[in-house]
Write a protein that holds these residues in place. Structure first.
Motif, PDB file in Angstrom:
ATOM      1  N   MET A 216      64.950  51.287 -30.196  1.00 23.83           N
ATOM      2  CA  MET A 216      65.346  52.733 -29.358  1.00 23.83           C
ATOM      3  C   MET A 216      65.588  53.790 -30.281  1.00 23.83           C
ATOM      4  O   MET A 216      65.389  55.037 -29.908  1.00 23.83           O
ATOM      5  CB  MET A 216      66.842  52.417 -28.730  1.00 23.83           C
ATOM      6  CG  MET A 216      66.959  53.134 -27.489  1.00 23.83           C
ATOM      7  SD  MET A 216      67.741  52.685 -26.265  1.00 23.83           S
ATOM      8  CE  MET A 216      69.225  53.741 -25.747  1.00 23.83           C
ATOM      9  N   HIS A 217      65.852  53.554 -31.667  1.00 26.60           N
ATOM     10  CA  HIS A 217      66.046  54.879 -32.346  1.00 26.60           C
ATOM     11  C   HIS A 217      64.520  55.705 -32.673  1.00 26.60           C
ATOM     12  O   HIS A 217      64.598  56.731 -32.809  1.00 26.60           O
ATOM     13  CB  HIS A 217      66.199  54.038 -33.999  1.00 26.60           C
ATOM     14  CG  HIS A 217      65.325  53.132 -34.690  1.00 26.60           C
ATOM     15  ND1 HIS A 217      64.379  53.698 -35.535  1.00 26.60           N
ATOM     16  CD2 HIS A 217      65.203  51.882 -34.247  1.00 26.60           C
ATOM     17  CE1 HIS A 217      63.509  52.492 -35.887  1.00 26.60           C
ATOM     18  NE2 HIS A 217      63.986  51.474 -34.970  1.00 26.60           N
ATOM     19  N   ILE A 218      63.439  54.955 -32.389  1.00 23.56           N
ATOM     20  CA  ILE A 218      62.040  55.485 -32.566  1.00 23.56           C
ATOM     21  C   ILE A 218      62.025  56.766 -31.502  1.00 23.56           C
ATOM     22  O   ILE A 218      61.707  57.734 -31.531  1.00 23.56           O
ATOM     23  CB  ILE A 218      60.956  54.466 -32.571  1.00 23.56           C
ATOM     24  CG1 ILE A 218      61.032  53.603 -33.477  1.00 23.56           C
ATOM     25  CG2 ILE A 218      59.596  55.242 -32.223  1.00 23.56           C
ATOM     26  CD1 ILE A 218      59.969  52.350 -33.222  1.00 23.56           C
TER      27      ILE A 218
ATOM     28  N   HIS B  63      57.520  58.753 -23.931  1.00 23.50           N
ATOM     29  CA  HIS B  63      56.270  58.073 -24.206  1.00 23.50           C
ATOM     30  C   HIS B  63      56.257  57.206 -25.268  1.00 23.50           C
ATOM     31  O   HIS B  63      55.740  56.301 -25.094  1.00 23.50           O
ATOM     32  CB  HIS B  63      55.100  59.342 -24.397  1.00 23.50           C
ATOM     33  CG  HIS B  63      53.735  58.901 -24.382  1.00 23.50           C
ATOM     34  ND1 HIS B  63      53.069  58.260 -23.492  1.00 23.50           N
ATOM     35  CD2 HIS B  63      53.139  58.586 -25.568  1.00 23.50           C
ATOM     36  CE1 HIS B  63      51.732  57.747 -23.974  1.00 23.50           C
ATOM     37  NE2 HIS B  63      51.843  58.215 -25.358  1.00 23.50           N
ATOM     38  N   LYS B  64      56.944  57.638 -26.146  1.00 25.09           N
ATOM     39  CA  LYS B  64      57.389  56.718 -27.213  1.00 25.09           C
ATOM     40  C   LYS B  64      57.773  55.617 -27.050  1.00 25.09           C
ATOM     41  O   LYS B  64      57.407  54.257 -27.492  1.00 25.09           O
ATOM     42  CB  LYS B  64      58.037  57.805 -28.529  1.00 25.09           C
ATOM     43  CG  LYS B  64      57.175  58.257 -29.530  1.00 25.09           C
ATOM     44  CD  LYS B  64      57.888  58.663 -30.893  1.00 25.09           C
ATOM     45  CE  LYS B  64      56.803  59.154 -31.896  1.00 25.09           C
ATOM     46  NZ  LYS B  64      57.690  59.430 -33.198  1.00 25.09           N
ATOM     47  N   LEU B  65      59.154  55.836 -26.144  1.00 26.13           N
ATOM     48  CA  LEU B  65      59.944  54.531 -25.800  1.00 26.13           C
ATOM     49  C   LEU B  65      58.842  53.349 -25.010  1.00 26.13           C
ATOM     50  O   LEU B  65      58.948  52.359 -25.282  1.00 26.13           O
ATOM     51  CB  LEU B  65      60.871  55.010 -24.855  1.00 26.13           C
ATOM     52  CG  LEU B  65      61.643  54.063 -24.131  1.00 26.13           C
ATOM     53  CD1 LEU B  65      62.595  53.539 -25.292  1.00 26.13           C
ATOM     54  CD2 LEU B  65      62.872  54.609 -23.115  1.00 26.13           C
ATOM     55  N   ASN B  66      57.716  54.184 -24.045  1.00 24.20           N
ATOM     56  CA  ASN B  66      57.133  53.280 -23.575  1.00 24.20           C
ATOM     57  C   ASN B  66      55.973  52.527 -24.310  1.00 24.20           C
ATOM     58  O   ASN B  66      55.758  51.411 -24.073  1.00 24.20           O
ATOM     59  CB  ASN B  66      56.423  53.830 -22.277  1.00 24.20           C
ATOM     60  CG  ASN B  66      57.233  54.127 -21.099  1.00 24.20           C
ATOM     61  OD1 ASN B  66      57.701  53.141 -20.620  1.00 24.20           O
ATOM     62  ND2 ASN B  66      57.853  55.280 -20.796  1.00 24.20           N
ATOM     63  N   SER B  67      55.548  53.199 -25.212  1.00 29.37           N
ATOM     64  CA  SER B  67      54.344  52.722 -26.319  1.00 29.37           C
ATOM     65  C   SER B  67      55.145  51.550 -26.920  1.00 29.37           C
ATOM     66  O   SER B  67      54.683  50.631 -27.234  1.00 29.37           O
ATOM     67  CB  SER B  67      53.919  53.807 -27.398  1.00 29.37           C
ATOM     68  OG  SER B  67      53.487  54.892 -26.330  1.00 29.37           O
TER      69      SER B  67
ATOM     70  N   GLU C 204      55.412  44.605 -36.620  1.00 28.70           N
ATOM     71  CA  GLU C 204      56.509  45.464 -37.614  1.00 28.70           C
ATOM     72  C   GLU C 204      55.782  46.896 -37.855  1.00 28.70           C
ATOM     73  O   GLU C 204      56.202  48.059 -37.935  1.00 28.70           O
ATOM     74  CB  GLU C 204      57.072  44.679 -38.592  1.00 28.70           C
ATOM     75  CG  GLU C 204      57.615  43.524 -38.291  1.00 28.70           C
ATOM     76  CD  GLU C 204      59.293  43.926 -37.873  1.00 28.70           C
ATOM     77  OE1 GLU C 204      59.597  45.041 -38.008  1.00 28.70           O
ATOM     78  OE2 GLU C 204      59.936  42.934 -37.405  1.00 28.70           O
ATOM     79  N   GLN C 205      54.575  46.660 -38.390  1.00 28.05           N
ATOM     80  CA  GLN C 205      53.469  47.666 -38.955  1.00 28.05           C
ATOM     81  C   GLN C 205      53.620  48.755 -37.935  1.00 28.05           C
ATOM     82  O   GLN C 205      53.384  49.979 -38.125  1.00 28.05           O
ATOM     83  CB  GLN C 205      52.519  47.180 -39.657  1.00 28.05           C
ATOM     84  CG  GLN C 205      52.653  46.768 -40.964  1.00 28.05           C
ATOM     85  CD  GLN C 205      51.603  45.797 -41.429  1.00 28.05           C
ATOM     86  OE1 GLN C 205      50.495  45.775 -41.144  1.00 28.05           O
ATOM     87  NE2 GLN C 205      51.871  45.454 -42.700  1.00 28.05           N
ATOM     88  N   GLY C 206      53.117  48.266 -36.715  1.00 24.73           N
ATOM     89  CA  GLY C 206      52.922  48.988 -35.580  1.00 24.73           C
ATOM     90  C   GLY C 206      53.929  49.909 -35.171  1.00 24.73           C
ATOM     91  O   GLY C 206      53.963  51.048 -34.848  1.00 24.73           O
TER      92      GLY C 206
ATOM     93  N   ASP D 254      56.605  55.239 -35.111  1.00 21.70           N
ATOM     94  CA  ASP D 254      57.663  56.129 -35.573  1.00 21.70           C
ATOM     95  C   ASP D 254      57.289  57.079 -36.455  1.00 21.70           C
ATOM     96  O   ASP D 254      57.668  58.595 -36.115  1.00 21.70           O
ATOM     97  CB  ASP D 254      58.741  55.239 -36.297  1.00 21.70           C
ATOM     98  CG  ASP D 254      59.964  55.937 -36.875  1.00 21.70           C
ATOM     99  OD1 ASP D 254      60.355  56.727 -35.789  1.00 21.70           O
ATOM    100  OD2 ASP D 254      60.764  55.531 -37.594  1.00 21.70           O
ATOM    101  N   LYS D 255      56.189  57.102 -37.251  1.00 25.96           N
ATOM    102  CA  LYS D 255      55.828  58.041 -37.915  1.00 25.96           C
ATOM    103  C   LYS D 255      54.759  59.230 -37.192  1.00 25.96           C
ATOM    104  O   LYS D 255      54.814  60.103 -37.646  1.00 25.96           O
ATOM    105  CB  LYS D 255      54.998  57.582 -39.205  1.00 25.96           C
ATOM    106  CG  LYS D 255      56.147  57.218 -40.197  1.00 25.96           C
ATOM    107  CD  LYS D 255      55.439  56.993 -41.568  1.00 25.96           C
ATOM    108  CE  LYS D 255      56.378  56.413 -42.649  1.00 25.96           C
ATOM    109  NZ  LYS D 255      55.533  55.050 -43.007  1.00 25.96           N
TER     110      LYS D 255
END
Lengths: 331, 363
Positions: free
Chosen positions: B11-13, B139-143, B169-171, B176-177
Motif C-alpha cells: 500500500m505504501h506505493i 491507478h498505482k494501487l490497481n497496477s 519485486e523489481q516491477g 513506485d519510482k
C-alpha cells in the motif's frame, strides 16, 4: 536385495529403520540426539550399516522430523516429508482401518484423523508442550525413576490422584503438593498420566471426533500408564504398534519406496563414504546485507559447503549451484 | 512537514503517490525487518496484537529517519484497531518523540469527510490538483494489484519460482519510482509479460483460499510469506482481501468498482448472522464463498489474540463440515523459527493432494 532407509530426526530422538522391498522391517534403532543431530545421524547410519549383509543395498532414503533438512543434506534423501504425513502413512500401512492416530513425541503432539486411509483432519500442539515427552522426562528425573519404568509404576496404581493438566508448571506444583501430603508415588504418576491425557484432548484434540480403531504411537507410547489413561478417558481400545517409537521413520521409508518404484528416478543417496568418513561442521553468522540481520547457518563437509539456510531473501541459499539445491528441495 | 505512515503490504506505493501529489515531503518507513519487529515488541503492550507492534516499529524507524508527521487511520472500528492511533501516539510521546499525528477518521465514514481531511493535510492544493492526485494514486494501487494477482497465478505454475519473485519485486520498485501514468502502465505491462513468459510445469494446481484478519493477509512479513510458501508446493493462493477492494468498500463507499461485500456478508448466513467485530463475519462469509467456488482448502490466518478471528474460527468447524471443505487456522506472533508453520502447511497441502489424487507429492 533393495532396501529403503527411513530416518526421523526429532527434538529428543533420532530414529532409523531399514525396510526391505516388500516393506518388511529389517532393522531399527532409537537413539537420543542429545543436542547433536549430526553425530546422531552418523552413529545411527553406522549402526544400520553394520547390521547389513554384503548383498543388501540402500535403494532409497526418506527423512522426516524437525531435523529433516539437515538429515537430507548429510544422507542425500529422495523424500523429505513432514512428520504428520509420515506418521499417517506408517499407521495406515500397518493398520489399514485406522481412524485416529495419537502421536506424542519429545516436543510435539499430534492428532491425525483418517477416513478411508486418507488424512481427513489433523492438529498439532501450538504454544504449549505440557503434554509431551520432554515434560515426562523431566518429571521422571525429579522422582528419580528411569523414564523406561515410568509407565510400569503408573499402572500399579489403583486410585489416581487429581493433578491439574492445564499447564506443565501447575501440574508440577500439584505433584509436589500431593507428594508432600504423603500420597503414594504410583498414584501421583497415574494422576499425571490422566492429566496429560486431558491436556492433550483439550489442546490438541479440541473436540475432534475420535473413533476406533485408535493407534497410539511416538516415543511416549512406551508409557503403559498413558495408554491406560487414554483408554479410560476415551472409553475405546488403544492399539500400540510393535514399532511405535520409530513410526515416523517407517512412514518415510514407505514413501521413499513408493517414490523410487513409481518414478524410476535413481536414488540421490550419497553412500557410506560420504556419511561415515566426512567431518561435518556447521558455522553460523549474521548476514549484514539488510536490517533483517538473518542468522545464517552454513553446513560443511570438510571444506566443501553443502548448504546454507536461515536467510529470508534466499541470497545465501541460492548461492549454491542449482542442481545441488534441487536435490534438497523440500516438498 | 515530513510525513510518514504505517506499512501494509504494498500500500505504501499508492500512499506515497497520494501524499506527494498533495505537495508533501514523504518519508516512508524502511521495509519491515527484524529490527522493526524488535523495536515494536520492545515498546508496545505485551498483549497487543502483532499489527500494532509492527506499526510502532514502523513509526520509530520513520521518525529516526527525520519524519515529523504521522498519518494513521482511526475511526470507531473495526476492532481494537480503532484505538491504535491514540495508543501509538501515547507510546511515541512517552518515548520522547516530537511529532504531529493526523488521524484519518476514515473507515466506513462518509467519503466527503475523508476527502476533506485529506485535502486539509495538503499544502495549497487546488481542488483539481487534488482530484488528479487521488486518481493517480488509485491507478498505482490497481497496477500494483495486477502484479500481485499475476504472481499469485504464475508462482504455483512456474518452475522458475525465484525468478518470478524477482520480476515481481523489481516491477514493484519500478511502479513506485514511475513519475506519471504512462510510465506506470509501461512498467506494469513489461513485468506482466515477463512473468507470463516463465516456463511452466504440468502438475495439478491446488486452489487455496486465504481468509482472516486483513493486516495479516495483506502484509507478507506478518504472515511469514505463507502464500509464497504454498505456491512453492504448487498451490494457488487466492486472498479474500485485496487492498483496492477494501479501499473501495470502506473508504469510497463501494462507488468506484463493483463490490461483492454485501454478497460475502450474505454468504455468512446461517453460520454467523451478526457482526462480531473486525472482519469475523467476512471471514466466515469468505470461507463459504470459497467452498462454493470449489476451492480445495481454506487457510485462516490472524494475529494471536485477535478476538474477531477467534469467534470466526469457532464457526469455521461447522462451515468445514457443512460445506465440505478442509480448513486450517494459523495465528502469528513473534516467532523466529518458521519450521513449525511450514510443517503444518505442508501437511495440510499433502492432505488436500491425497484427497484429490490419492497421491502424496514426493520431490
Amino acid at each position: 536385495m533393495n532396501h529403503y532407509l527411513g530416518v526421523d530426526i526429532g527434538s529428543v530422538s533420532g530414529n532409523f529403520v531399514l525396510l526391505d522391498q516388500f516393506g518388511k522391517l529389517k532393522s531399527k534403532l532409537y537413539l537420543r540426539t542429545q543436542g547433536n543431530p549430526v553425530k546422531a545421524i552418523q552413529d545411527g547410519y553406522t549402526f544400520i550399516k553394520n547390521n547389513l549383509s554384503n548383498t543388501t543395498r540402500i535403494n532409497g532414503v526418506g527423512v522426516t522430523g524437525s531435523g529433516r533438512h539437515l538429515a537430507a543434506i548429510l544422507l542425500g534423501a529422495d523424500v523429505v516429508k513432514n512428520e504428520i504425513t509420515a506418521h499417517a502413512v506408517a499407521a495406515s500401512s500397518l493398520f489399514p482401518a485406522v481412524r485416529t492416530i495419537i502421536e506424542i513425541g519429545g516436543q510435539d503432539s499430534k492428532i491425525i484423523i483418517l477416513r478411508n486411509a486418507i488424512v481427513h483432519d489433523f492438529a498439532m500442539n501450538t504454544v504449549c508442550a505440557a503434554g509431551t515427552g520432554s515434560f515426562l522426562d523431566q518429571q521422571s528425573a525429579r522422582l528419580n525413576i528411569p523414564i523406561e519404568d515410568f509407565g510400569q509404576h503408573a499402572i500399579k496404581s489403583s486410585q489416581a490422584v487429581r493433578i491439574a493438566g492445564r499447564c506443565g508448571v501447575f501440574a508440577e506444583s500439584d505433584m509436589i503438593h500431593k507428594q508432600q501430603m504423603g500420597y503414594p508415588v504410583e498414584d501421583i504418576i497415574m494422576g499425571l498420566c490422566e492429566a496429560l491425557v486431558r491436556n492433550y484432548l483439550n489442546n490438541v484434540g479440541k473436540g475432534k471426533k475420535i473413533e476406533a480403531p485408535v493407534v497410539f504411537q511416538g516415543g511416549v507410547a512406551a508409557n503403559a500408564g498413558l495408554k491406560k489413561a487414554f483408554s479410560k478417558v476415551l472409553n475405546l481400545p488403544i492399539e500400540v504398534p510393535e514399532h511405535y517409537e520409530v513410526m515416523g521413520a517407517i512412514g518415510v521409508a514407505v514413501l521413499a519406496r513408493e517414490h523410487i518404484e513409481h518414478s524410476y528416478i535413481p536414488t540421490v543417496f550419497k553412500g557410506d563414504d560420504f556419511i561415515m568418513d566426512g567431518d561435518f561442521k556447521s558455522k553460523s553468522f549474521e548476514c549484514s546485507g539488510c536490517p533483517n540481520i538473518c542468522e545464517i547457518v552454513c553446513i560443511k563437509r570438510d571444506d566443501e559447503i553443502l548448504a546454507y539456510w536461515g536467510d529470508r531473501c534466499k541470497k545465501w541459499e541460492t548461492s549454491i549451484n542449482e542442481p545441488a539445491r534441487n536435490k534438497l528441495r523440500v516438498v | 512537514m515530513k510525513i510518514t505512515f504505517p506499512h501494509m503490504g504494498n500500500m505504501h506505493i499508492a500512499i506515497k503517490a497520494l501524499l506527494e501529489g498533495l505537495k508533501l515531503e514523504v518519508i516512508p518507513p524502511p521495509p519491515i525487518s527484524q529490527k522493526t519487529f524488535e523495536l515494536g515488541i520492545k515498546n508496545s503492550p505485551e498483549f497487543a496484537c502483532m499489527p500494532l507492534k509492527i506499526n510502532v516499529g514502523n513509526f520509530i524507524e520513520a521518525l529516526e529517519n527525520g519524519a515529523d508527521t504521522i498519518v494513521m487511520a482511526g475511526g470507531w472500528g473495526p476492532c481494537r484497531f480503532g484505538y491504535y492511533a491514540q495508543i501509538e501516539k501515547e507510546i511515541l510521546n512517552d518515548l520522547g518523540y516530537d511529532f504531529d499525528m493526523v488521524i484519518l477518521e476514515a473507515p466506513d465514514s462518509k467519503i466527503q469527510e475523508l476527502l476533506k481531511q485529506l485535502k486539509a493535510i495538503g499544502q495549497n492544493v487546488t481542488f483539481w490538483e487534488f482530484l488528479k492526485t487521488v486518481k493517480y494514486a488509485w491507478h498505482k494501487l490497481n497496477s500494483v494489484e495486477e502484479l500481485e494477482k499475476k504472481l499469485e497465478h504464475i508462482l504455483p505454475r512456474t518452475i522458475e519460482k525465484n525468478k518470478a519473485e524477482q520480476i515481481y519485486e523489481q516491477g514493484l520498485k519500478k511502479i513506485d519510482k514511475a513519475r506519471d501514468k504512462n510510465e506506470v502502465d509501461w512498467h506494469t505491462k513489461q513485468s506482466l509479460a515477463e512473468m507470463d513468459k516463465l516456463p511452466r510445469h504440468q502438475e495439478k494446481i491446488l486452489k487455496i483460499g486465504l481468509i482472516g484478519e486483513i493486516y495479516t493477509i495483506l502484509e507478507p512479513s506478518a504472515n511469514y510469506k505463507i502464500a509464497n510458501y504454498m505456491a512453492g508446493l504448487n498451490a494457488e493462493v487466492t486472498r479474500s482481501v485485496y487492498t483496492s477492494e477494501w479501499v473501495n468498500d470502506h473508504l469510497l463507499g463501494g462507488l468506484v468498482k463493483p463490490s461483492n461485500h454485501q454478497k460475502i456478508l450474505k454468504s455468512s448466513k446461517p453460520y454467523l448472522n451478526y457482526s462480531v467485530g473486525g472482519h469475523g463475519r467476512e471471514t466466515v462469509g469468505n470461507a463459504v464463498d470459497f467452498a462454493r467456488k470449489s476451492f480445495d482448502g481454506i487457510v485462516q490466518i490472524g494475529p494471536l489474540t485477535c478476538m474477531p478471528e477467534i469467534v470466526a474460527q469457532s464457526v469455521l468447524g461447522v462451515v468445514s463440515r457443512e460445506e465440505n471443505i478442509p480448513c486450517m487456522t494459523l495465528y502469528f506472533d513473534e516467532h523466529s523459527g518458521t519450521a513449525g508453520i511450514y510443517t503444518r502447511l505442508e501437511a495440510f497441502i499433502d492432505m488436500l493432494r491425497r484427497k484429490e489424487t490419492g497421491q502424496i507429492a514426493t520431490i
